[in-house]
Design a protein around this motif. Structure first.
Motif, PDB file in Angstrom:
ATOM      1  N   GLY A  81     -18.327  29.797  -6.015  1.00  0.00           N
ATOM      2  CA  GLY A  81     -17.274  29.493  -5.361  1.00  0.00           C
ATOM      3  C   GLY A  81     -15.916  30.122  -5.227  1.00  0.00           C
ATOM      4  O   GLY A  81     -16.547  31.163  -4.829  1.00  0.00           O
ATOM      5  N   PRO A  82     -14.947  29.869  -4.706  1.00  0.00           N
ATOM      6  CA  PRO A  82     -13.475  30.383  -4.560  1.00  0.00           C
ATOM      7  C   PRO A  82     -13.298  31.865  -4.906  1.00  0.00           C
ATOM      8  O   PRO A  82     -13.063  31.800  -6.387  1.00  0.00           O
ATOM      9  CB  PRO A  82     -12.802  29.414  -3.937  1.00  0.00           C
ATOM     10  N   PRO A 111      -6.860  27.402   0.167  1.00  0.00           N
ATOM     11  CA  PRO A 111      -8.711  26.632   0.830  1.00  0.00           C
ATOM     12  C   PRO A 111      -8.429  26.256   2.134  1.00  0.00           C
ATOM     13  O   PRO A 111      -7.139  25.264   3.222  1.00  0.00           O
ATOM     14  CB  PRO A 111      -8.448  25.569   0.117  1.00  0.00           C
ATOM     15  N   HIS A 126     -14.258  27.243   3.235  1.00  0.00           N
ATOM     16  CA  HIS A 126     -14.368  26.435   1.561  1.00  0.00           C
ATOM     17  C   HIS A 126     -14.916  24.998   1.616  1.00  0.00           C
ATOM     18  O   HIS A 126     -15.142  24.762   0.781  1.00  0.00           O
ATOM     19  CB  HIS A 126     -12.869  27.128   1.004  1.00  0.00           C
ATOM     20  N   ALA A 172     -18.587  23.540  -0.772  1.00  0.00           N
ATOM     21  CA  ALA A 172     -18.285  22.443  -1.720  1.00  0.00           C
ATOM     22  C   ALA A 172     -18.754  21.195  -1.053  1.00  0.00           C
ATOM     23  O   ALA A 172     -19.536  20.183  -1.573  1.00  0.00           O
ATOM     24  CB  ALA A 172     -17.083  22.520  -1.627  1.00  0.00           C
ATOM     25  N   TYR A 199      -6.675  24.206  -4.514  1.00  0.00           N
ATOM     26  CA  TYR A 199      -8.501  24.147  -4.285  1.00  0.00           C
ATOM     27  C   TYR A 199      -8.734  23.573  -4.642  1.00  0.00           C
ATOM     28  O   TYR A 199      -9.487  22.033  -4.160  1.00  0.00           O
ATOM     29  CB  TYR A 199      -9.263  25.729  -4.891  1.00  0.00           C
ATOM     30  N   THR A 218      -6.291  26.162   7.550  1.00  0.00           N
ATOM     31  CA  THR A 218      -6.347  25.329   6.318  1.00  0.00           C
ATOM     32  C   THR A 218      -6.354  23.575   5.644  1.00  0.00           C
ATOM     33  O   THR A 218      -6.608  23.892   6.621  1.00  0.00           O
ATOM     34  CB  THR A 218      -5.460  26.440   4.850  1.00  0.00           C
TER      35      THR A 218
END
Length: 496
Positions: free
Chosen positions: A32-33, A39, A43, A47, A109, A293
């Motif tokens: 994961g981040p 995010p 990202h 996901a 996130y 973003t």
């Protein structure tokens, strides 16, 4: 249960039939981040990729334990062994508690992933919540002779490991190549070999987050958390470990070495990696300062964006490419994704307007009866979402013909077509209509009225009454309806 799913295993570099270790249970761990900023599109891809895997495995009947970690405070900058923890640095600059920074961006996130339609994982462990497990991992590696202490820090001994096992099996790198690359760095410092990586680091006085250990007050190396938490929640062996292609080396390579050094065997059967997102051919990411973003995508507030794009457009954009292929960002690509998503969702919505006939015409019956299997074949071939989407688009062409009364369909086939389209679009691809329920109901109600109006317009065209034909179209436009005459017939939509 016999599986027809075939996936590409990064470890063996070939496609393999998916055969779980303990079917019907499946263990899947995904990196994961690191939560120190908003995010971004980079990202979103892992996901969405592993959300697709999660959804499809569950659909096939497997009981999936999906673990996705959160990398929070305490670590250095990924594979570096020196420097300042990114979250601690941000906390110092903003005069906040490090955990406050981590919690804020974890929430951000989650909000972004929810908007993208990603299901929450079964377990989402935080690195700071598993310091004991990471210390136990380090001690096991020490006890087995594959690590050493130096000034309170613990380093993995790659040369000792390579005498018994092979370091570099995932990335295809040889130890000599890795050592040659490492010699470019200045000095060995505490290490016996510059290629050795930190398992535990003694904290310098300025390092905010630290924990007591048998070796020093310090913090675990970045690679430890996934090995420790994967073993805790999925056992000493599990099925799938996933992440971005940029994690193959050094992170996942080090994970393999840590598992082998601590347990005497590898932990993971299938390694899966999604490819990168790029801008003008360069990886998108914070370290390159070229990232956008997700909030900027949703609002359009970025100089590289011509407009705002919805969360489902972003999801469709990512799924339109195979997960192992590179995706290059452009406004043209996003606009194409927006139109493609609209076409697909409109086709599913139009199914509600179709009245079944006594029987199907031959072409429609052929399309409907082959659609479900073709969709499964695409998914079973290493999750080939572009091929799957192309089949759904072909079905939309058939739906347009049915709406324009250029084809006929029986009740059973209409039901099958509707179920298949919704199954693969909503349940498996995870797409959804981004309208309120009241708008959906309004469009459905307008559908029947529009069909009658368009039949009157078609009659006027047949009688070459062009004035009436154009008048109906223009007045519909003023009322907010867009009518288009295409080679496949007449289409319409209600502009929102």
């Amino acid at each position: 249960m016999e599986s027809k799913l075939v996936i590409y295993n990064t470890l063996t570099r070939q496609k393999e039939r998916f055969e779980p270790l303990h079917a019907p249970n499946v263990g899947m761990y995904v990196c994961g981040p690191t939560v120190y900023g908003d995010p971004h599109l980079g990202h979103a891809r892992p996901a969405i990729t592993f959300d697709l895997v999660f959804r499809y495995l569950k659909h096939l009947g497997y009981k999936v334990r999906y673990v996705r970690n959160i990398t929070d405070v305490g670590h250095l900058e990924h594979d570096a062994d020196e420097g300042e923890d990114k979250i601690a640095k941000k906390a110092r600059l903003e005069q906040l508690e490090p955990m406050e920074i981590a919690q804020y961006y974890t929430n951000r996130y989650h909000q972004a992933m929810d908007a993208l339609g990603c299901l929450r994982p079964s377990i989402e462990p935080h690195a700071t919540g598993h310091i004991i497990e990471q210390q136990q991992l380090v001690q096991q590696i020490l006890d087995n002779g594959f690590a050493y202490e130096s000034n309170g820090s613990i380093y993995f001994d790659i040369e000792a490991y390579n005498k018994q096992y092979q370091y570099g099996i995932l990335s295809g790198r040889s130890l000599e190549n890795i050592k040659d690359e490492s010699r470019e760095l200045a000095g060995v410092g505490e290490k016996r070999n510059q290629a050795d990586f930190a398992l535990w680091k003694k904290a310098q006085p300025e390092h905010i987050m630290r924990w007591p250990s048998p070796w020093s007050d310090g913090f675990p190396g970045w690679h430890c958390e996934c090995t420790a938490m994967g073993r805790k929640y999925l056992g000493e062996t599990f099925d799938i470990h996933g992440g971005g292609l940029d994690l193959v080396f050094p992170h996942h390579e080090c994970e393999i070495a840590q598992a082998q050094a601590s347990m005497g065997h590898q932990a993971v059967k299938y390694w899966m990696h999604n490819n990168m997102l790029t801008i003008n051919g360069k990886k998108m990411g914070k370290s390159y300062n070229n990232f956008i973003t997700l909030e900027q995508f949703f609002t359009g507030n970025h100089p590289l964006l011509e407009k705002a794009y919805s969360a489902m457009t972003i999801r469709f954009f990512i799924l339109s490419a195979h997960y192992r292929g590179t995706v290059d960002f452009s406004n043209d690509a996003l606009l194409a994704a927006e139109k493609g998503l609209e076409k697909l969702l409109q086709g599913i919505s139009d199914l509600e307007r179709i009245q079944p006939a006594g029987q199907c015409d031959a072409e429609t019956e052929k399309v409907v009866k082959s659609l479900r299997q073709k969709c499964y074949d695409a998914m079973n071939d290493d999750l080939a979402t572009p091929q799957l989407i192309s089949y759904l688009f072909e079905a939309c062409t058939t739906i347009n013909k049915l709406v324009d009364h250029k084809a006929t369909i029986c009740a059973d086939c209409l039901r099958e077509l509707s179920e298949t389209m919704k199954l693969f679009t909503f349940d498996i691809l995870g797409l959804k209509a981004e309208t309120s329920g009241s708008n959906d109901a309004r469009e459905a109600a307008f559908g029947k009225v529009m069909d009658m109006v368009l039949e009157l317009r078609a009659k006027a065209r047949a009688e070459k009454d062009w004035a009436t034909c154009d008048k109906i179209r223009d007045e519909l436009k003023e009322a907010g309806f867009e009518v288009k005459d295409t080679k496949d017939g007449v289409t319409w939509k209600l502009n929102k």
